[in-house]
Structure formats: structure tokens, C-alpha cells
Design a protein around this motif. Structure first.
Motif, PDB file in Angstrom:
ATOM      1  N   ASP A  95       0.874  -1.168   0.000  1.00 53.35           N
ATOM      2  CA  ASP A  95       0.000   0.000   0.000  1.00 53.35           C
ATOM      3  C   ASP A  95       0.916   1.226   0.000  1.00 53.35           C
ATOM      4  OD1 ASP A  95      -1.680   2.127   0.507  1.00 53.35           O
ATOM      5  OD2 ASP A  95      -2.672   1.225   2.239  1.00 53.35           O
ATOM      6  N   THR A  96       1.084   1.832  -1.171  1.00 55.78           N
ATOM      7  CA  THR A  96       2.042   2.939  -1.287  1.00 55.78           C
ATOM      8  C   THR A  96       1.569   4.176  -0.531  1.00 55.78           C
ATOM      9  OG1 THR A  96       1.023   3.592  -3.386  1.00 55.78           O
ATOM     10  CG2 THR A  96       2.938   2.147  -3.501  1.00 55.78           C
ATOM     11  N   ARG A  97       0.253   4.405  -0.463  1.00 54.11           N
ATOM     12  CA  ARG A  97      -0.257   5.617   0.192  1.00 54.11           C
ATOM     13  C   ARG A  97      -0.043   5.575   1.700  1.00 54.11           C
ATOM     14  NH1 ARG A  97      -4.941   7.826   2.403  1.00 54.11           N
ATOM     15  NH2 ARG A  97      -6.083   5.851   2.304  1.00 54.11           N
ATOM     16  N   ARG A  98      -0.380   4.464   2.316  1.00 50.63           N
ATOM     17  CA  ARG A  98      -0.210   4.342   3.769  1.00 50.63           C
ATOM     18  C   ARG A  98       1.176   3.834   4.158  1.00 50.63           C
ATOM     19  NH1 ARG A  98      -4.878   4.861   6.801  1.00 50.63           N
ATOM     20  NH2 ARG A  98      -6.829   4.814   5.610  1.00 50.63           N
TER      21      ARG A  98
ATOM     22  N   ILE B 132      -3.330 -10.056  -2.617  1.00 49.48           N
ATOM     23  CA  ILE B 132      -3.625  -8.923  -3.504  1.00 49.48           C
ATOM     24  C   ILE B 132      -4.140  -7.765  -2.655  1.00 49.48           C
ATOM     25  CG2 ILE B 132      -5.152  -8.067  -5.340  1.00 49.48           C
ATOM     26  CD1 ILE B 132      -3.085  -9.898  -6.468  1.00 49.48           C
ATOM     27  N   PHE B 133      -3.690  -6.538  -2.972  1.00 51.67           N
ATOM     28  CA  PHE B 133      -4.209  -5.333  -2.315  1.00 51.67           C
ATOM     29  C   PHE B 133      -5.040  -4.549  -3.319  1.00 51.67           C
ATOM     30  CE2 PHE B 133      -3.543  -0.720  -1.408  1.00 51.67           C
ATOM     31  CZ  PHE B 133      -4.333  -0.654  -0.260  1.00 51.67           C
ATOM     32  N   ASP B 134      -6.292  -4.257  -2.957  1.00 51.83           N
ATOM     33  CA  ASP B 134      -7.179  -3.448  -3.792  1.00 51.83           C
ATOM     34  C   ASP B 134      -7.234  -2.045  -3.209  1.00 51.83           C
ATOM     35  OD1 ASP B 134      -9.177  -2.850  -5.787  1.00 51.83           O
ATOM     36  OD2 ASP B 134     -10.674  -2.981  -4.188  1.00 51.83           O
ATOM     37  N   ALA B 135      -6.574  -1.099  -3.870  1.00 53.31           N
ATOM     38  CA  ALA B 135      -6.453   0.257  -3.330  1.00 53.31           C
ATOM     39  C   ALA B 135      -7.786   0.989  -3.183  1.00 53.31           C
ATOM     40  CB  ALA B 135      -5.491   1.076  -4.196  1.00 53.31           C
TER      41      ALA B 135
END
Length: 360
Positions: free
Chosen positions: A36-39, A76-79
Motif C-alpha cells: 500500500d504505497t499511500r499508507r 492482492i491489495f485493492d487500493a
């Protein structure tokens, strides 16, 4: 190995240094990694802990660990929804977690022994490779329910999606093949034969190539996404089971599970530029798009290795001698012990070391 110590590459090339920053404990049998690039978080599926561990990428600390189904392998990460999806191989489910808190939201039934996941954010679908069922289960990311299955072959697992063309590729471990399918119409399109034991398949949009790690042949294959033709076969170290690309079309990183190393490949010509020593049994890896750091899950060590940009400043390729890559000339020399003449032809197609020395 001191985590803060710069390490020279395996081939001794100048400028190809790397720095292992740390080895973070995450749980037993860590496999796939999502970011998670944002967090600024990394999520690791820990297969033998039946859990997912969330890490702070800046502080290198654990945020939470959440139980999922039995033997989660891919993640999988769903942003848009800030949800995590794991395929739980021995539960025949996909577990959905709230990525912020680790709260379990639901479990979705899929085919037998799901061991791979692919993601199409535009279509809002996750594709699950069902190893024992020889199928691909399709899951609606927003409604959190299965919508269809696509036939594959025995050992269906890792899945890559070519977003440009809307095609999916499922690696069939036991069938030594890839099932090609239409990600929108949900139907098979064809089959590509690959090497034995394909464990991981990755589509790289920057180079328009598909990479396949063939664990039983110690090899990575490059396939053109445009026409499906095999470009080349690249030898690596023992049991490559995971891989990723740098995102900029320059590098490919291969997890050599049997050697405890990462092979770094030049995406332009497929050559191996250097290797990185990590933990025991590296299973998969991911690149943090923000820092360029490489994250490696070590199934045998229970750790996540953080590598600071394996291509530090310096020449892009190590200087090599002009003789490198040329055919060894034939010659014959007497055996010092028996006096018998030995020739290079005796060791054709074999690996050996020649030690030239002078005696006075």
C-alpha cells in the motif's frame, strides 16, 4: 551478514553494490507480498502461520497480524476499497481483510487448493488459480462473490494479467504450460507450453514481456505479450519460485528458493548482472514504487529482507574481459599424476574450473 554492510555482487563487477537494510520477522513461511504505497505498508502472506502480517515500511515495525484461512500463499491489495485478498490453499477460500485494521470481512469459496491470484483493477475482478481443480475461479472484487470459473490445466496457480490487451495467463505447474484467457469474456484463448514447474508468471507493461519462473528447470522464460512467442530461456540458480520486475523496464528479480539468493536480470538482454544473498528459501519479492527498495519474503527464515536499491550509482553493467562469452579454444595438456594427455573435449558441456599456475 551485517544488514547495514554494503555487499559486492557475486560477479565482482564495479558499481553493482547493494545494501541489505534489515531482516524483519513476519511469521512462519512468508510467501507473497502486497504494498500500500499511500499508507506506506507492506502485507505478507505467512503460509505456515495461517495469517497476514502488516508492516510499516518507514519504521520497519509490525502493525498487526490477522488470521486468515489455512496456508495463504498469494495476496492482492485493492487500493480503492483498501481490502486485502488471500488465496488460502488448504481452506479452498479467498479471505478478505480490511487492510487498515486486519479485520476479517468475509471468506469466498473457490476451487480446490487455490495457490495463485491475478488482479484486473479496471474490470474489478480477481482471478484465482485452483491447483487441484485445474480451474480459474473469478471473484467480483466489489460484490465479494465468485462469478464464474474458467478451465485451465493441472496445477493451475500463479496468474498474470496483461492490462493492455485484457488477457490473462495462468501458470499450470504440473502441465508445464500457461493457460491464456480473455479477462473480460472469461473464456480460454489458448495454451503456451513452458518449462517444467512454472511457479510464478509476471506481465511487465514497460517491456511488453511475460516472465515465467520454471522452478524444476532453474530457468526464467521471456515471452512476447504481443504475439505469445518465446524470446529466450535464462538460466538462474536453484529452484526459482518467485519473481517481479522493477516497473521501469530495467530489471527483473528472481527468487532462487534453493540457493537463498535473488538473481538480478537486465531486462534488455536477459543477462544476469548480479545476485543478492537474502534469507533461507526466498519465495517471492516486490518492489516498493516509492523508494525503489526490494522486499523479499524468506519462507525458510520467517523474515522479510529489505534491500536498498540493488543498482546503486555506478556503471550500469560491470566491465568484462573481451574473452567473456567467446568459445573456449581447444587445447591438450599432460596430466601431472598419470602423464596421460587430457583435452578440453573431455569436459564438453560440463562446468569446471581451470587453474593456470606457474612453477619455478
Amino acid at each position: 551478514m551485517d544488514p547495514g554492510e554494503p555487499m559486492a555482487d557475486a560477479f565482482g563487477g564495479p558499481g553493482l553494490l547493494h545494501r541489505v537494510l534489515t531482516h524483519l520477522p513476519v511469521g512462519m513461511g512468508p510467501e507473497a507480498i502486497a504494498i500500500d504505497t499511500r499508507r506506506r505498508r507492506a502485507f505478507v502472506a505467512c503460509a505456515r502461520s495461517d495469517a497476514v502480517t502488516a508492516l510499516d515500511l518507514e519504521r520497519h515495525t509490525t502493525i498487526w497480524q490477522a488470521p486468515v484461512g489455512r496456508e495463504p500463499i498469494p495476496i492482492i491489495f485493492d487500493a480503492p476499497t483498501e481490502r486485502l485478498f488471500t488465496a488460502d490453499a488448504r481452506s479452498d477460500t479467498v479471505t478478505v481483510l480490511d487492510a487498515r485494521t486486519g479485520e476479517r470481512l468475509t471468506q469466498i469459496p473457490v476451487g480446490a487448493y487455490p495457490a495463485g491470484l491475478g488482479y484486473h483493477p479496471g474490470l474489478r475482478r480477481i482471478f484465482c488459480g485452483d491447483t487441484a481443480a485445474s480451474t480459474i475461479s473469478v471473484v467480483d472484487v466489489d460484490r465479494l462473490m465468485p462469478v464464474r470459473t474458467i478451465p485451465a490445466e493441472l496445477g493451475a496457480g500463479s496468474i498474470a494479467i496483461d492490462l493492455r490487451r485484457g488477457r490473462g495467463y495462468c501458470a499450470n505447474f504440473m502441465a508445464a504450460s500457461l493457460t491464456v484467457f480473455d479477462a473480460a469474456a472469461l473464456r480460454p484463448l489458448g495454451r503456451i507450453g513452458v518449462g517444467r514447474g512454472p511457479c510464478k508468471v509476471v506481465a511487465d507493461p514497460a517491456t511488453d514481456q511475460l516472465y515465467v519462473a520454471n522452478s524444476l528447470e532453474n530457468m526464467v522464460m521471456r515471452i512476447s505479450l504481443a504475439d505469445g512467442r518465446i524470446r529466450d530461456r535464462i538460466p538462474v540458480e536453484r529452484a526459482p519460485v518467485g519473481l517481479t520486475t522493477s516497473g521501469d523496464g530495467r530489471h527483473v528479480y528472481v527468487c532462487n528458493r534453493g540457493a537463498g539468493t535473488i538473481s538480478v536480470l537486465d531486462a534488455r538482454d536477459g543477462s544476469e548482472t548480479h545476485r543478492i544473498a537474502v534469507g533461507r528459501g526466498p519465495g517471492d519479492c516486490a518492489v516498493d514504487p516509492v523508494t525503489g527498495r526490494l522486499l523479499v519474503s524468506n519462507a525458510g527464515s520467517g523474515t522479510l529482507t529489505v534491500v536498498d536499491r540493488p543498482w546503486l550509482a555506478g556503471p550500469e553493467r560491470p566491465a568484462t574481459h573481451p574473452a567473456v562469452g567467446r568459445r573456449l579454444p581447444d587445447f591438450a595438456l599432460p596430466d601431472l599424476h598419470t602423464g596421460r594427455i587430457r583435452t578440453t573435449r573431455e569436459w564438453a558441456e560440463k562446468k569446471y574450473v581451470i587453474n593456470f599456475f606457474a612453477s619455478w
